[in-house]
Design a protein around this motif. Sequence first.
Motif, PDB file in Angstrom:
ATOM      1  N   PRO A 211       0.831  -1.210   0.000  1.00  0.00           N
ATOM      2  CA  PRO A 211       0.000   0.000   0.000  1.00  0.00           C
ATOM      3  C   PRO A 211       0.864   1.257   0.000  1.00  0.00           C
ATOM      4  O   PRO A 211       1.931   1.293   0.638  1.00  0.00           O
ATOM      5  N   LEU A 212       0.432   2.279  -0.714  1.00  0.00           N
ATOM      6  CA  LEU A 212       1.110   3.575  -0.731  1.00  0.00           C
ATOM      7  C   LEU A 212       0.464   4.443   0.342  1.00  0.00           C
ATOM      8  O   LEU A 212      -0.752   4.664   0.325  1.00  0.00           O
ATOM      9  N   THR A 213       1.272   4.926   1.273  1.00  0.00           N
ATOM     10  CA  THR A 213       0.725   5.609   2.443  1.00  0.00           C
ATOM     11  C   THR A 213       1.082   7.088   2.438  1.00  0.00           C
ATOM     12  O   THR A 213       2.245   7.467   2.264  1.00  0.00           O
ATOM     13  N   PHE A 559      -3.012  14.401  13.093  1.00  0.00           N
ATOM     14  CA  PHE A 559      -2.965  14.209  11.643  1.00  0.00           C
ATOM     15  C   PHE A 559      -3.610  12.865  11.343  1.00  0.00           C
ATOM     16  O   PHE A 559      -4.071  12.163  12.259  1.00  0.00           O
ATOM     17  N   PHE A 560      -3.658  12.497  10.071  1.00  0.00           N
ATOM     18  CA  PHE A 560      -4.104  11.146   9.727  1.00  0.00           C
ATOM     19  C   PHE A 560      -3.289  10.614   8.565  1.00  0.00           C
ATOM     20  O   PHE A 560      -2.661  11.378   7.820  1.00  0.00           O
ATOM     21  N   THR A 561      -3.276   9.312   8.445  1.00  0.00           N
ATOM     22  CA  THR A 561      -2.621   8.668   7.309  1.00  0.00           C
ATOM     23  C   THR A 561      -3.680   8.053   6.415  1.00  0.00           C
ATOM     24  O   THR A 561      -4.741   7.639   6.873  1.00  0.00           O
ATOM     25  N   LEU A 562      -3.370   8.017   5.135  1.00  0.00           N
ATOM     26  CA  LEU A 562      -4.243   7.385   4.155  1.00  0.00           C
ATOM     27  C   LEU A 562      -3.430   6.304   3.460  1.00  0.00           C
ATOM     28  O   LEU A 562      -2.491   6.600   2.733  1.00  0.00           O
ATOM     29  N   THR A 570      -7.459   2.821   3.715  1.00  0.00           N
ATOM     30  CA  THR A 570      -7.577   2.855   5.167  1.00  0.00           C
ATOM     31  C   THR A 570      -7.074   4.191   5.691  1.00  0.00           C
ATOM     32  O   THR A 570      -5.944   4.600   5.387  1.00  0.00           O
ATOM     33  N   ALA A 571      -7.907   4.867   6.465  1.00  0.00           N
ATOM     34  CA  ALA A 571      -7.522   6.135   7.092  1.00  0.00           C
ATOM     35  C   ALA A 571      -7.370   5.911   8.586  1.00  0.00           C
ATOM     36  O   ALA A 571      -8.298   5.432   9.248  1.00  0.00           O
TER      37      ALA A 571
END
Length: 621
Positions: A211-213, A559-562, A570-571
């Motif tokens: 996955p690219l995050t 913050f958040f990651t995607l 997935t967030a």
Amino acid sequence: MFSKRGSHISLYVVLYGLTSCVSSNPVDRNLAYRSPFTDKPHLGYDTRYIHARHAKRQLELEIEDAGGFVDEHYPTWYGADFSNSPFVYDGGINFTHGVASGDPFDTSVLLWTRAAPDGTQLPDQSVPVCVSYGIWDNPELSGKPVNMGEAFTSYDVDFTLKVEATGLEPDSKYWYQFADCTNPKTISVVGATRTLASPDTPAEKVNGGKPLTFAVFSCSNFPFGFFNAYTFAALNTTSDIFVHLGDYIYEYANDVYGNGTSIGRILSDRELATISDYRTRMALYRTDTGLLTAHQNHPWITVWDDHEVADNTWKAGSADSNDTSLGCQYSPSETCFTDRKLNAVRVYHEWMPIRQVVADDKLRIWRNFEIGQLMDLTMLDTRQYDRDLTDDYWNTDFVNTVSSFPNRSIMGFEQENWFLGTLKNSSERKATWRVVGQQIVFSQLNETGVFDLDAWDGYRANRLRVLDFLYNNSIGNTVILSGDSHANWVSDLAIPNDTTTYNSSTGEGAIGVEFAGTAVSSPSPFGQFIAPGPADDISTEIVNLNPDLQWSEASYRGFFTLEVAVSNVTATFYAMRNLNTSNTDGFASAKFIVHSGQNRLARPVAGGSVLAGALRNGTHA
């Protein structure tokens, strides 16, 4: 040496690269000179003049020197003897603000640093500072650089340097470093970056099949606390690329909006207006260790919000400075809005590793990245480009009366048409996901009878046009990223108040999702330092009022990651516990999944439980 290649950029936008015809001019190699308007010297920097100024200085020195001086070549990465080369500054430099990289293509990436002259005595304006750079395919910087070169900087651009490293392999990691041309022992820290996959890379092969995050940020306000979200993301997540949705800096004077005296984070006593003001503020922000770490270790893709210029900006003004047919309403800094805007934009391009878009098209930074067939990342400008009148506090009632007018646009109709075309092109090229980075909350938010007219709720027809386009063209797998509000909001994307087509419990009828993140440090809209309990009570009330809204949280900064995979997105939202010191004291507060083809948050939302905030039909663990 430089290339125009960057095929993952959409056909709807052309990002400027340097052509071979200017590669012989080390001034032109520094992209900071070529902003904000490459072919409008009266609005930017005439690099031909600057180069001629340096050449004139060299000629004068040659005439004065009986022995003469011959410039046979510019210095190389490995150094050269400049003991007899007074036309290049050799008094020593400091890489005062670390390194940064950004706007990666499949075969190139921008590299940034600041090479400030040592001491208090600045070089004569006719003497350039020469900086060399190299980029390697290994962290030890062993072997021959994949790409290297030299470029000049000077006082004209605050001694910033922005170059394009080319000839790179797609979807690959790299490490880079800068050095003083006249003293190769003076080097910067080593930075880490990467390129993107080529547009035609199969989705399942992007990022080597992993996955690219993306780590997603907004609203970092210096006096309100240390930027620990950046540190946490850089050190405690596996993020590949950092995305900043704006409010990278704030323009306020000390005590106007936050006083950081108690934690030693004090601002100047004037609101930003001049080019010197904005440069000083950028330099101050880049002293935060978290921000330095984040820039050093990851490439960034950014857009601005309003505070990079001024509060609640639109195309002709802001909350305290507006251009009118009768003249200017001056800000406390006694500067017209247009002047402030041009100063701020110039400094933004000097200090940020962002490519220049179409140079004669106002302030265009909206652009699209095609990252293999996995996704398109579309970055919009809903603030500065061509936005119609917004709520500037004195005109709230009027803006409310026109908020649904069909001729209002939050981004200007040229950008809007480009955006819709980009969505369609992404679908037609069969990209799995469409991720849209933009500034302000897209979904309707009824906050107990109050709507934020400075967000998309002030441009309702524009929002409806976007939603209708997605529905009518059956464009799915759309994920909108938002910042600005200083709170977390997670929603299904659907027509506001349409409970016939959209089922809030199951998510059926939605056309996508929105992940809106809280601030890095700016205070909660529910009240500065509000505790989780009281904040969750307010969030619960707001969730109950908005059918699309599934989660709200506004106590913690973070913050958040995607994480983007072929089968799902997935967030994960992260909360920082303490901003009073530099630390990594944080935790994951909630996680959301979107399955490909479902166009809604997976049920039960967040797995049915979160560690902070109010979750519809869920529990608080």
